[in-house]
Design a protein around this motif. Structure first.
Motif, PDB file in Angstrom:
ATOM      1  N   ASN A  83       0.824  -1.206   0.000  1.00 40.08           N
ATOM      2  CA  ASN A  83       0.000   0.000   0.000  1.00 40.08           C
ATOM      3  C   ASN A  83       0.861   1.259   0.000  1.00 40.08           C
ATOM      4  OD1 ASN A  83      -2.334  -1.519  -0.062  1.00 40.08           O
ATOM      5  ND2 ASN A  83      -2.673  -1.422   2.162  1.00 40.08           N
ATOM      6  N   ALA A  84       2.028   1.183   0.700  1.00 41.83           N
ATOM      7  CA  ALA A  84       2.912   2.359   0.794  1.00 41.83           C
ATOM      8  C   ALA A  84       3.929   2.401  -0.340  1.00 41.83           C
ATOM      9  CB  ALA A  84       3.635   2.354   2.151  1.00 41.83           C
ATOM     10  N   VAL A  89       8.631  -5.238  -2.241  1.00 42.29           N
ATOM     11  CA  VAL A  89       7.188  -5.494  -2.377  1.00 42.29           C
ATOM     12  C   VAL A  89       6.509  -4.304  -3.031  1.00 42.29           C
ATOM     13  CG1 VAL A  89       5.038  -5.820  -1.097  1.00 42.29           C
ATOM     14  CG2 VAL A  89       7.069  -7.120  -0.464  1.00 42.29           C
ATOM     15  N   GLY A  90       6.912  -3.087  -2.629  1.00 41.85           N
ATOM     16  CA  GLY A  90       6.328  -1.886  -3.234  1.00 41.85           C
ATOM     17  C   GLY A  90       6.609  -1.809  -4.714  1.00 41.85           C
ATOM     18  N   THR A  91       7.834  -2.197  -5.080  1.00 45.66           N
ATOM     19  CA  THR A  91       8.190  -2.195  -6.505  1.00 45.66           C
ATOM     20  C   THR A  91       7.346  -3.207  -7.273  1.00 45.66           C
ATOM     21  OG1 THR A  91      10.460  -1.549  -5.965  1.00 45.66           O
ATOM     22  CG2 THR A  91      10.070  -2.508  -8.147  1.00 45.66           C
ATOM     23  N   GLU A  92       7.224  -4.407  -6.712  1.00 47.03           N
ATOM     24  CA  GLU A  92       6.391  -5.430  -7.356  1.00 47.03           C
ATOM     25  C   GLU A  92       4.947  -4.957  -7.475  1.00 47.03           C
ATOM     26  OE1 GLU A  92       6.829  -9.108  -5.306  1.00 47.03           O
ATOM     27  OE2 GLU A  92       8.973  -9.284  -5.736  1.00 47.03           O
ATOM     28  N   SER A  93       4.462  -4.284  -6.447  1.00 47.75           N
ATOM     29  CA  SER A  93       3.076  -3.798  -6.468  1.00 47.75           C
ATOM     30  C   SER A  93       2.856  -2.796  -7.584  1.00 47.75           C
ATOM     31  CB  SER A  93       2.714  -3.178  -5.120  1.00 47.75           C
ATOM     32  OG  SER A  93       2.786  -4.137  -4.094  1.00 47.75           O
ATOM     33  N   GLN A  94       3.851  -1.932  -7.815  1.00 45.24           N
ATOM     34  CA  GLN A  94       3.725  -0.965  -8.901  1.00 45.24           C
ATOM     35  C   GLN A  94       3.668  -1.656 -10.253  1.00 45.24           C
ATOM     36  OE1 GLN A  94       6.371   2.504  -8.663  1.00 45.24           O
ATOM     37  NE2 GLN A  94       6.717   2.024  -6.503  1.00 45.24           N
ATOM     38  N   ILE A  95       4.327  -2.799 -10.335  1.00 41.24           N
ATOM     39  CA  ILE A  95       4.309  -3.565 -11.588  1.00 41.24           C
ATOM     40  C   ILE A  95       3.020  -4.383 -11.702  1.00 41.24           C
ATOM     41  CG2 ILE A  95       5.492  -5.355 -12.915  1.00 41.24           C
ATOM     42  CD1 ILE A  95       8.072  -4.519 -11.390  1.00 41.24           C
ATOM     43  N   ILE A  96       2.608  -4.973 -10.565  1.00 38.74           N
ATOM     44  CA  ILE A  96       1.459  -5.889 -10.573  1.00 38.74           C
ATOM     45  C   ILE A  96       0.136  -5.163 -10.750  1.00 38.74           C
ATOM     46  CG2 ILE A  96       0.114  -7.452  -9.105  1.00 38.74           C
ATOM     47  CD1 ILE A  96       2.765  -8.462  -7.956  1.00 38.74           C
ATOM     48  N   SER A  97      -0.043  -4.048 -10.023  1.00 36.54           N
ATOM     49  CA  SER A  97      -1.368  -3.415  -9.972  1.00 36.54           C
ATOM     50  C   SER A  97      -1.932  -3.054 -11.340  1.00 36.54           C
ATOM     51  CB  SER A  97      -1.352  -2.198  -9.044  1.00 36.54           C
ATOM     52  OG  SER A  97      -0.372  -1.268  -9.448  1.00 36.54           O
ATOM     53  N   PRO A 125      -3.965  -6.124  -0.159  1.00 32.79           N
ATOM     54  CA  PRO A 125      -3.551  -4.833  -0.714  1.00 32.79           C
ATOM     55  C   PRO A 125      -4.752  -4.070  -1.263  1.00 32.79           C
ATOM     56  CG  PRO A 125      -2.113  -6.594  -1.495  1.00 32.79           C
ATOM     57  CD  PRO A 125      -3.267  -7.249  -0.795  1.00 32.79           C
ATOM     58  N   THR A 126      -4.722  -2.764  -1.153  1.00 36.08           N
ATOM     59  CA  THR A 126      -5.846  -1.938  -1.588  1.00 36.08           C
ATOM     60  C   THR A 126      -6.208  -2.200  -3.042  1.00 36.08           C
ATOM     61  OG1 THR A 126      -5.199  -0.216  -0.026  1.00 36.08           O
ATOM     62  CG2 THR A 126      -6.642   0.437  -1.838  1.00 36.08           C
ATOM     63  N   TYR A 127      -5.205  -2.345  -3.894  1.00 35.59           N
ATOM     64  CA  TYR A 127      -5.475  -2.538  -5.324  1.00 35.59           C
ATOM     65  C   TYR A 127      -6.083  -3.902  -5.636  1.00 35.59           C
ATOM     66  CZ  TYR A 127      -1.041  -5.162  -5.323  1.00 35.59           C
ATOM     67  OH  TYR A 127      -0.038  -6.068  -5.060  1.00 35.59           O
TER      68      TYR A 127
END
Length: 484
Positions: A83-84, A89-97, A125-127
């Motif tokens: 979320n932050a 994990v944040g980098t992966e989230s930017q790619i995954i979302s 995760p929010t997304y």
């Protein structure tokens, strides 16, 4: 569940947080077991070598078409970083979302839940809210959750949607429901079931709606037309209403002990039967104008008797046969205003016209209509209707009646040599005693005498193109009252 060797191994990337040594060990164990079960799991501990670009590795795992699935192992730390947008994990989230919202990636991503907040809600995760996840929060349910995850990875769902078949012919050929009177019919049935004091009023209210609907379905016949086609079309349109009225009779026979309810039902049948003749306000008509009503009214009368007999409500059956029916128009002086049950048996000229027009080699088209209207699964069944026809026929030849009753549907019993159910059960002396009022006989001896007289007469032997009718077999004559 193990993936067959012939099936290409699915390739899955596991995204997770290094939350603690215990959590890392859990993820490693899960990934190892999935590999044992045929899934080519890609994990940073195995596939991200020292000196490799971690961001490029993560991005390739999400976008690489050979990676068919992405598993996000969600615990408290993973969700906070996602979320932050912090750390790996944040980098992966930017790619995954953004990938998740692509139309072609809907089934590529799934979350594995390993942690819950203070209220027992899973960390997501929010997304990712509102999407598929696998619940590993309970150790007791680990095996169930693991099987669900594995099935998703190898695309072997537990429940497979069946192939679409064809709509049953019975549904396609069925007449539409009598929707115009359905609400009033259901209200009447409910009142009868509940023994409501308003049951009689609701039955009458139903009849008030029924009769105009049937009148509106009267065929519009002009001279020179093939009238039989229009008559049969009208009969088909009226059938749902006929079934509906008989269904109410079935409910009354099963649930009501109030004789007034049955009398109210018979009164609605009486109103229907009046449509068999020209009403005073009709000034111009065709000779076949009322044939559809003759077919429907007769079927409703016989079917109503059939449901009463099926329920062994011999009091209601007797009331139905013995009722003085106010249905025929009064013609001339010094004639009774009411008729007996034979008023329901009227010649349907349009069916004879059809038989000749199409050169049909059938004994009775009317019998065929009854047969088709009471196909398998109908209520009352064809056997119940034939049984009621037989009872009515026995009454018509056993006593003086205003008319004759020709039981043409019994052509379908002309080669039957087993008794109808009522007469089979009448081997019981007590049962016959209950049935006797319906047959209008004092005892078994008198009934046997009457059966012998009926079977020996010309009327029975000439039936159905001289096929005759096995009266004594159908009535179980030799065994009636033989058991105490």
């Amino acid at each position: 569940m193990t993936v067959p060797a012939s099936t290409p191994a699915p390739r899955a990337f596991v995204s997770y947080s290094w939350s603690s040594p215990t959590h890392e060990a859990w993820v490693l164990s899960l990934a190892s077991r999935l590999r044992e079960d045929g899934v080519d799991v890609v994990l940073d501990k195995w596939d991200l070598k020292p000196g490799h670009d971690a961001i490029a590795f993560m991005e390739s795992m999400v976008t690489d078409p050979t990676v068919t699935k992405v598993i996000m192992v969600c615990d408290r730390t993973y969700v906070a970083k996602a979320n932050a947008r912090e750390g790996g994990v944040g980098t992966e989230s930017q790619i995954i979302s953004p990938e998740i919202y692509r139309s072609g990636s809907q089934d590529k991503f799934a979350a594995v839940m390993t942690d819950a907040d203070e209220d027992g809600r899973p960390y997501i995760p929010t997304y990712y809210k509102g999407r598929i996840y696998f619940d590993f929060r309970s150790g007791d349910r680990f095996e169930d959750a693991y099987e669900q995850l594995l099935r998703w990875l190898v695309d072997r769902p537990q429940y497979v949607k069946p192939k679409i078949g064809s709509v049953p012919e019975a549904i396609l050929s069925a007449a539409p429901a009598a929707t115009a009177t359905q609400s009033k019919a259901r209200r009447a049935e409910q009142a009868i079931r509940e023994s409501s004091v308003s049951a009689v009023a609701y039955v009458r209210e139903y009849g008030d709606a029924l009769v105009p609907e049937l009148q509106a379905l009267s065929p519009d016949i002009a001279r020179g037309e093939a009238t039989d086609e229009k008559v049969l079309a009208a009969v088909a349109a009226m059938r749902p209403y006929a079934r509906q009225l008989v269904e109410i009779a079935g409910v009354a026979g099963r649930y009501s002990e109030d004789a007034r309810v049955w009398e109210a039902l018979l009164a609605q049948i009486e109103r229907l039967a009046r449509l068999m003749w020209r009403q005073p306000d009709i000034m111009s008509w065709h000779p076949h104008q009322f044939d559809a009503f003759k077919i429907i009214a007769r079927d409703v009368f016989v079917s109503t008797l059939a449901v009463a007999l099926d329920e062994e409500r011999f009091d209601l059956a007797t009331a139905t046969i013995d009722r003085p029916w106010l249905i025929r128009p009064t013609e001339g002086a010094n004639r009774p205003s009411t008729s007996d049950f034979t008023a329901f048996d009227n010649h349907v000229e349009s069916l004879e016209h059809r038989k000749q027009r199409l050169q049909l080699n059938r004994i009775s088209l009317h019998a065929d209509l009854v047969h088709d209207a009471h196909a398998a699964g109908s209520a009352p069944s064809l056997e119940s209707v034939l049984q009621a026809e037989f009872v009515i026929f026995l009454r018509s030849v056993g006593q003086a009646t205003q008319g004759r009753w020709y039981p043409f549907p019994l052509v379908y019993a002309s080669d039957r040599f087993a008794p109808f159910p009522l007469f089979a059960r009448a081997e019981s002396e007590a049962f016959f005693a209950r049935l006797a009022p319906v047959l209008c006989v004092p005892d078994v001896a008198e009934f046997r005498r009457r059966l012998t007289e009926i079977e020996g007469g010309d009327r029975v032997s000439r039936m159905f193109d001289h096929q005759g009718l096995p009266v004594k077999y159908l009535a179980n004559a030799d065994f009636l009252g033989s058991r105490r």
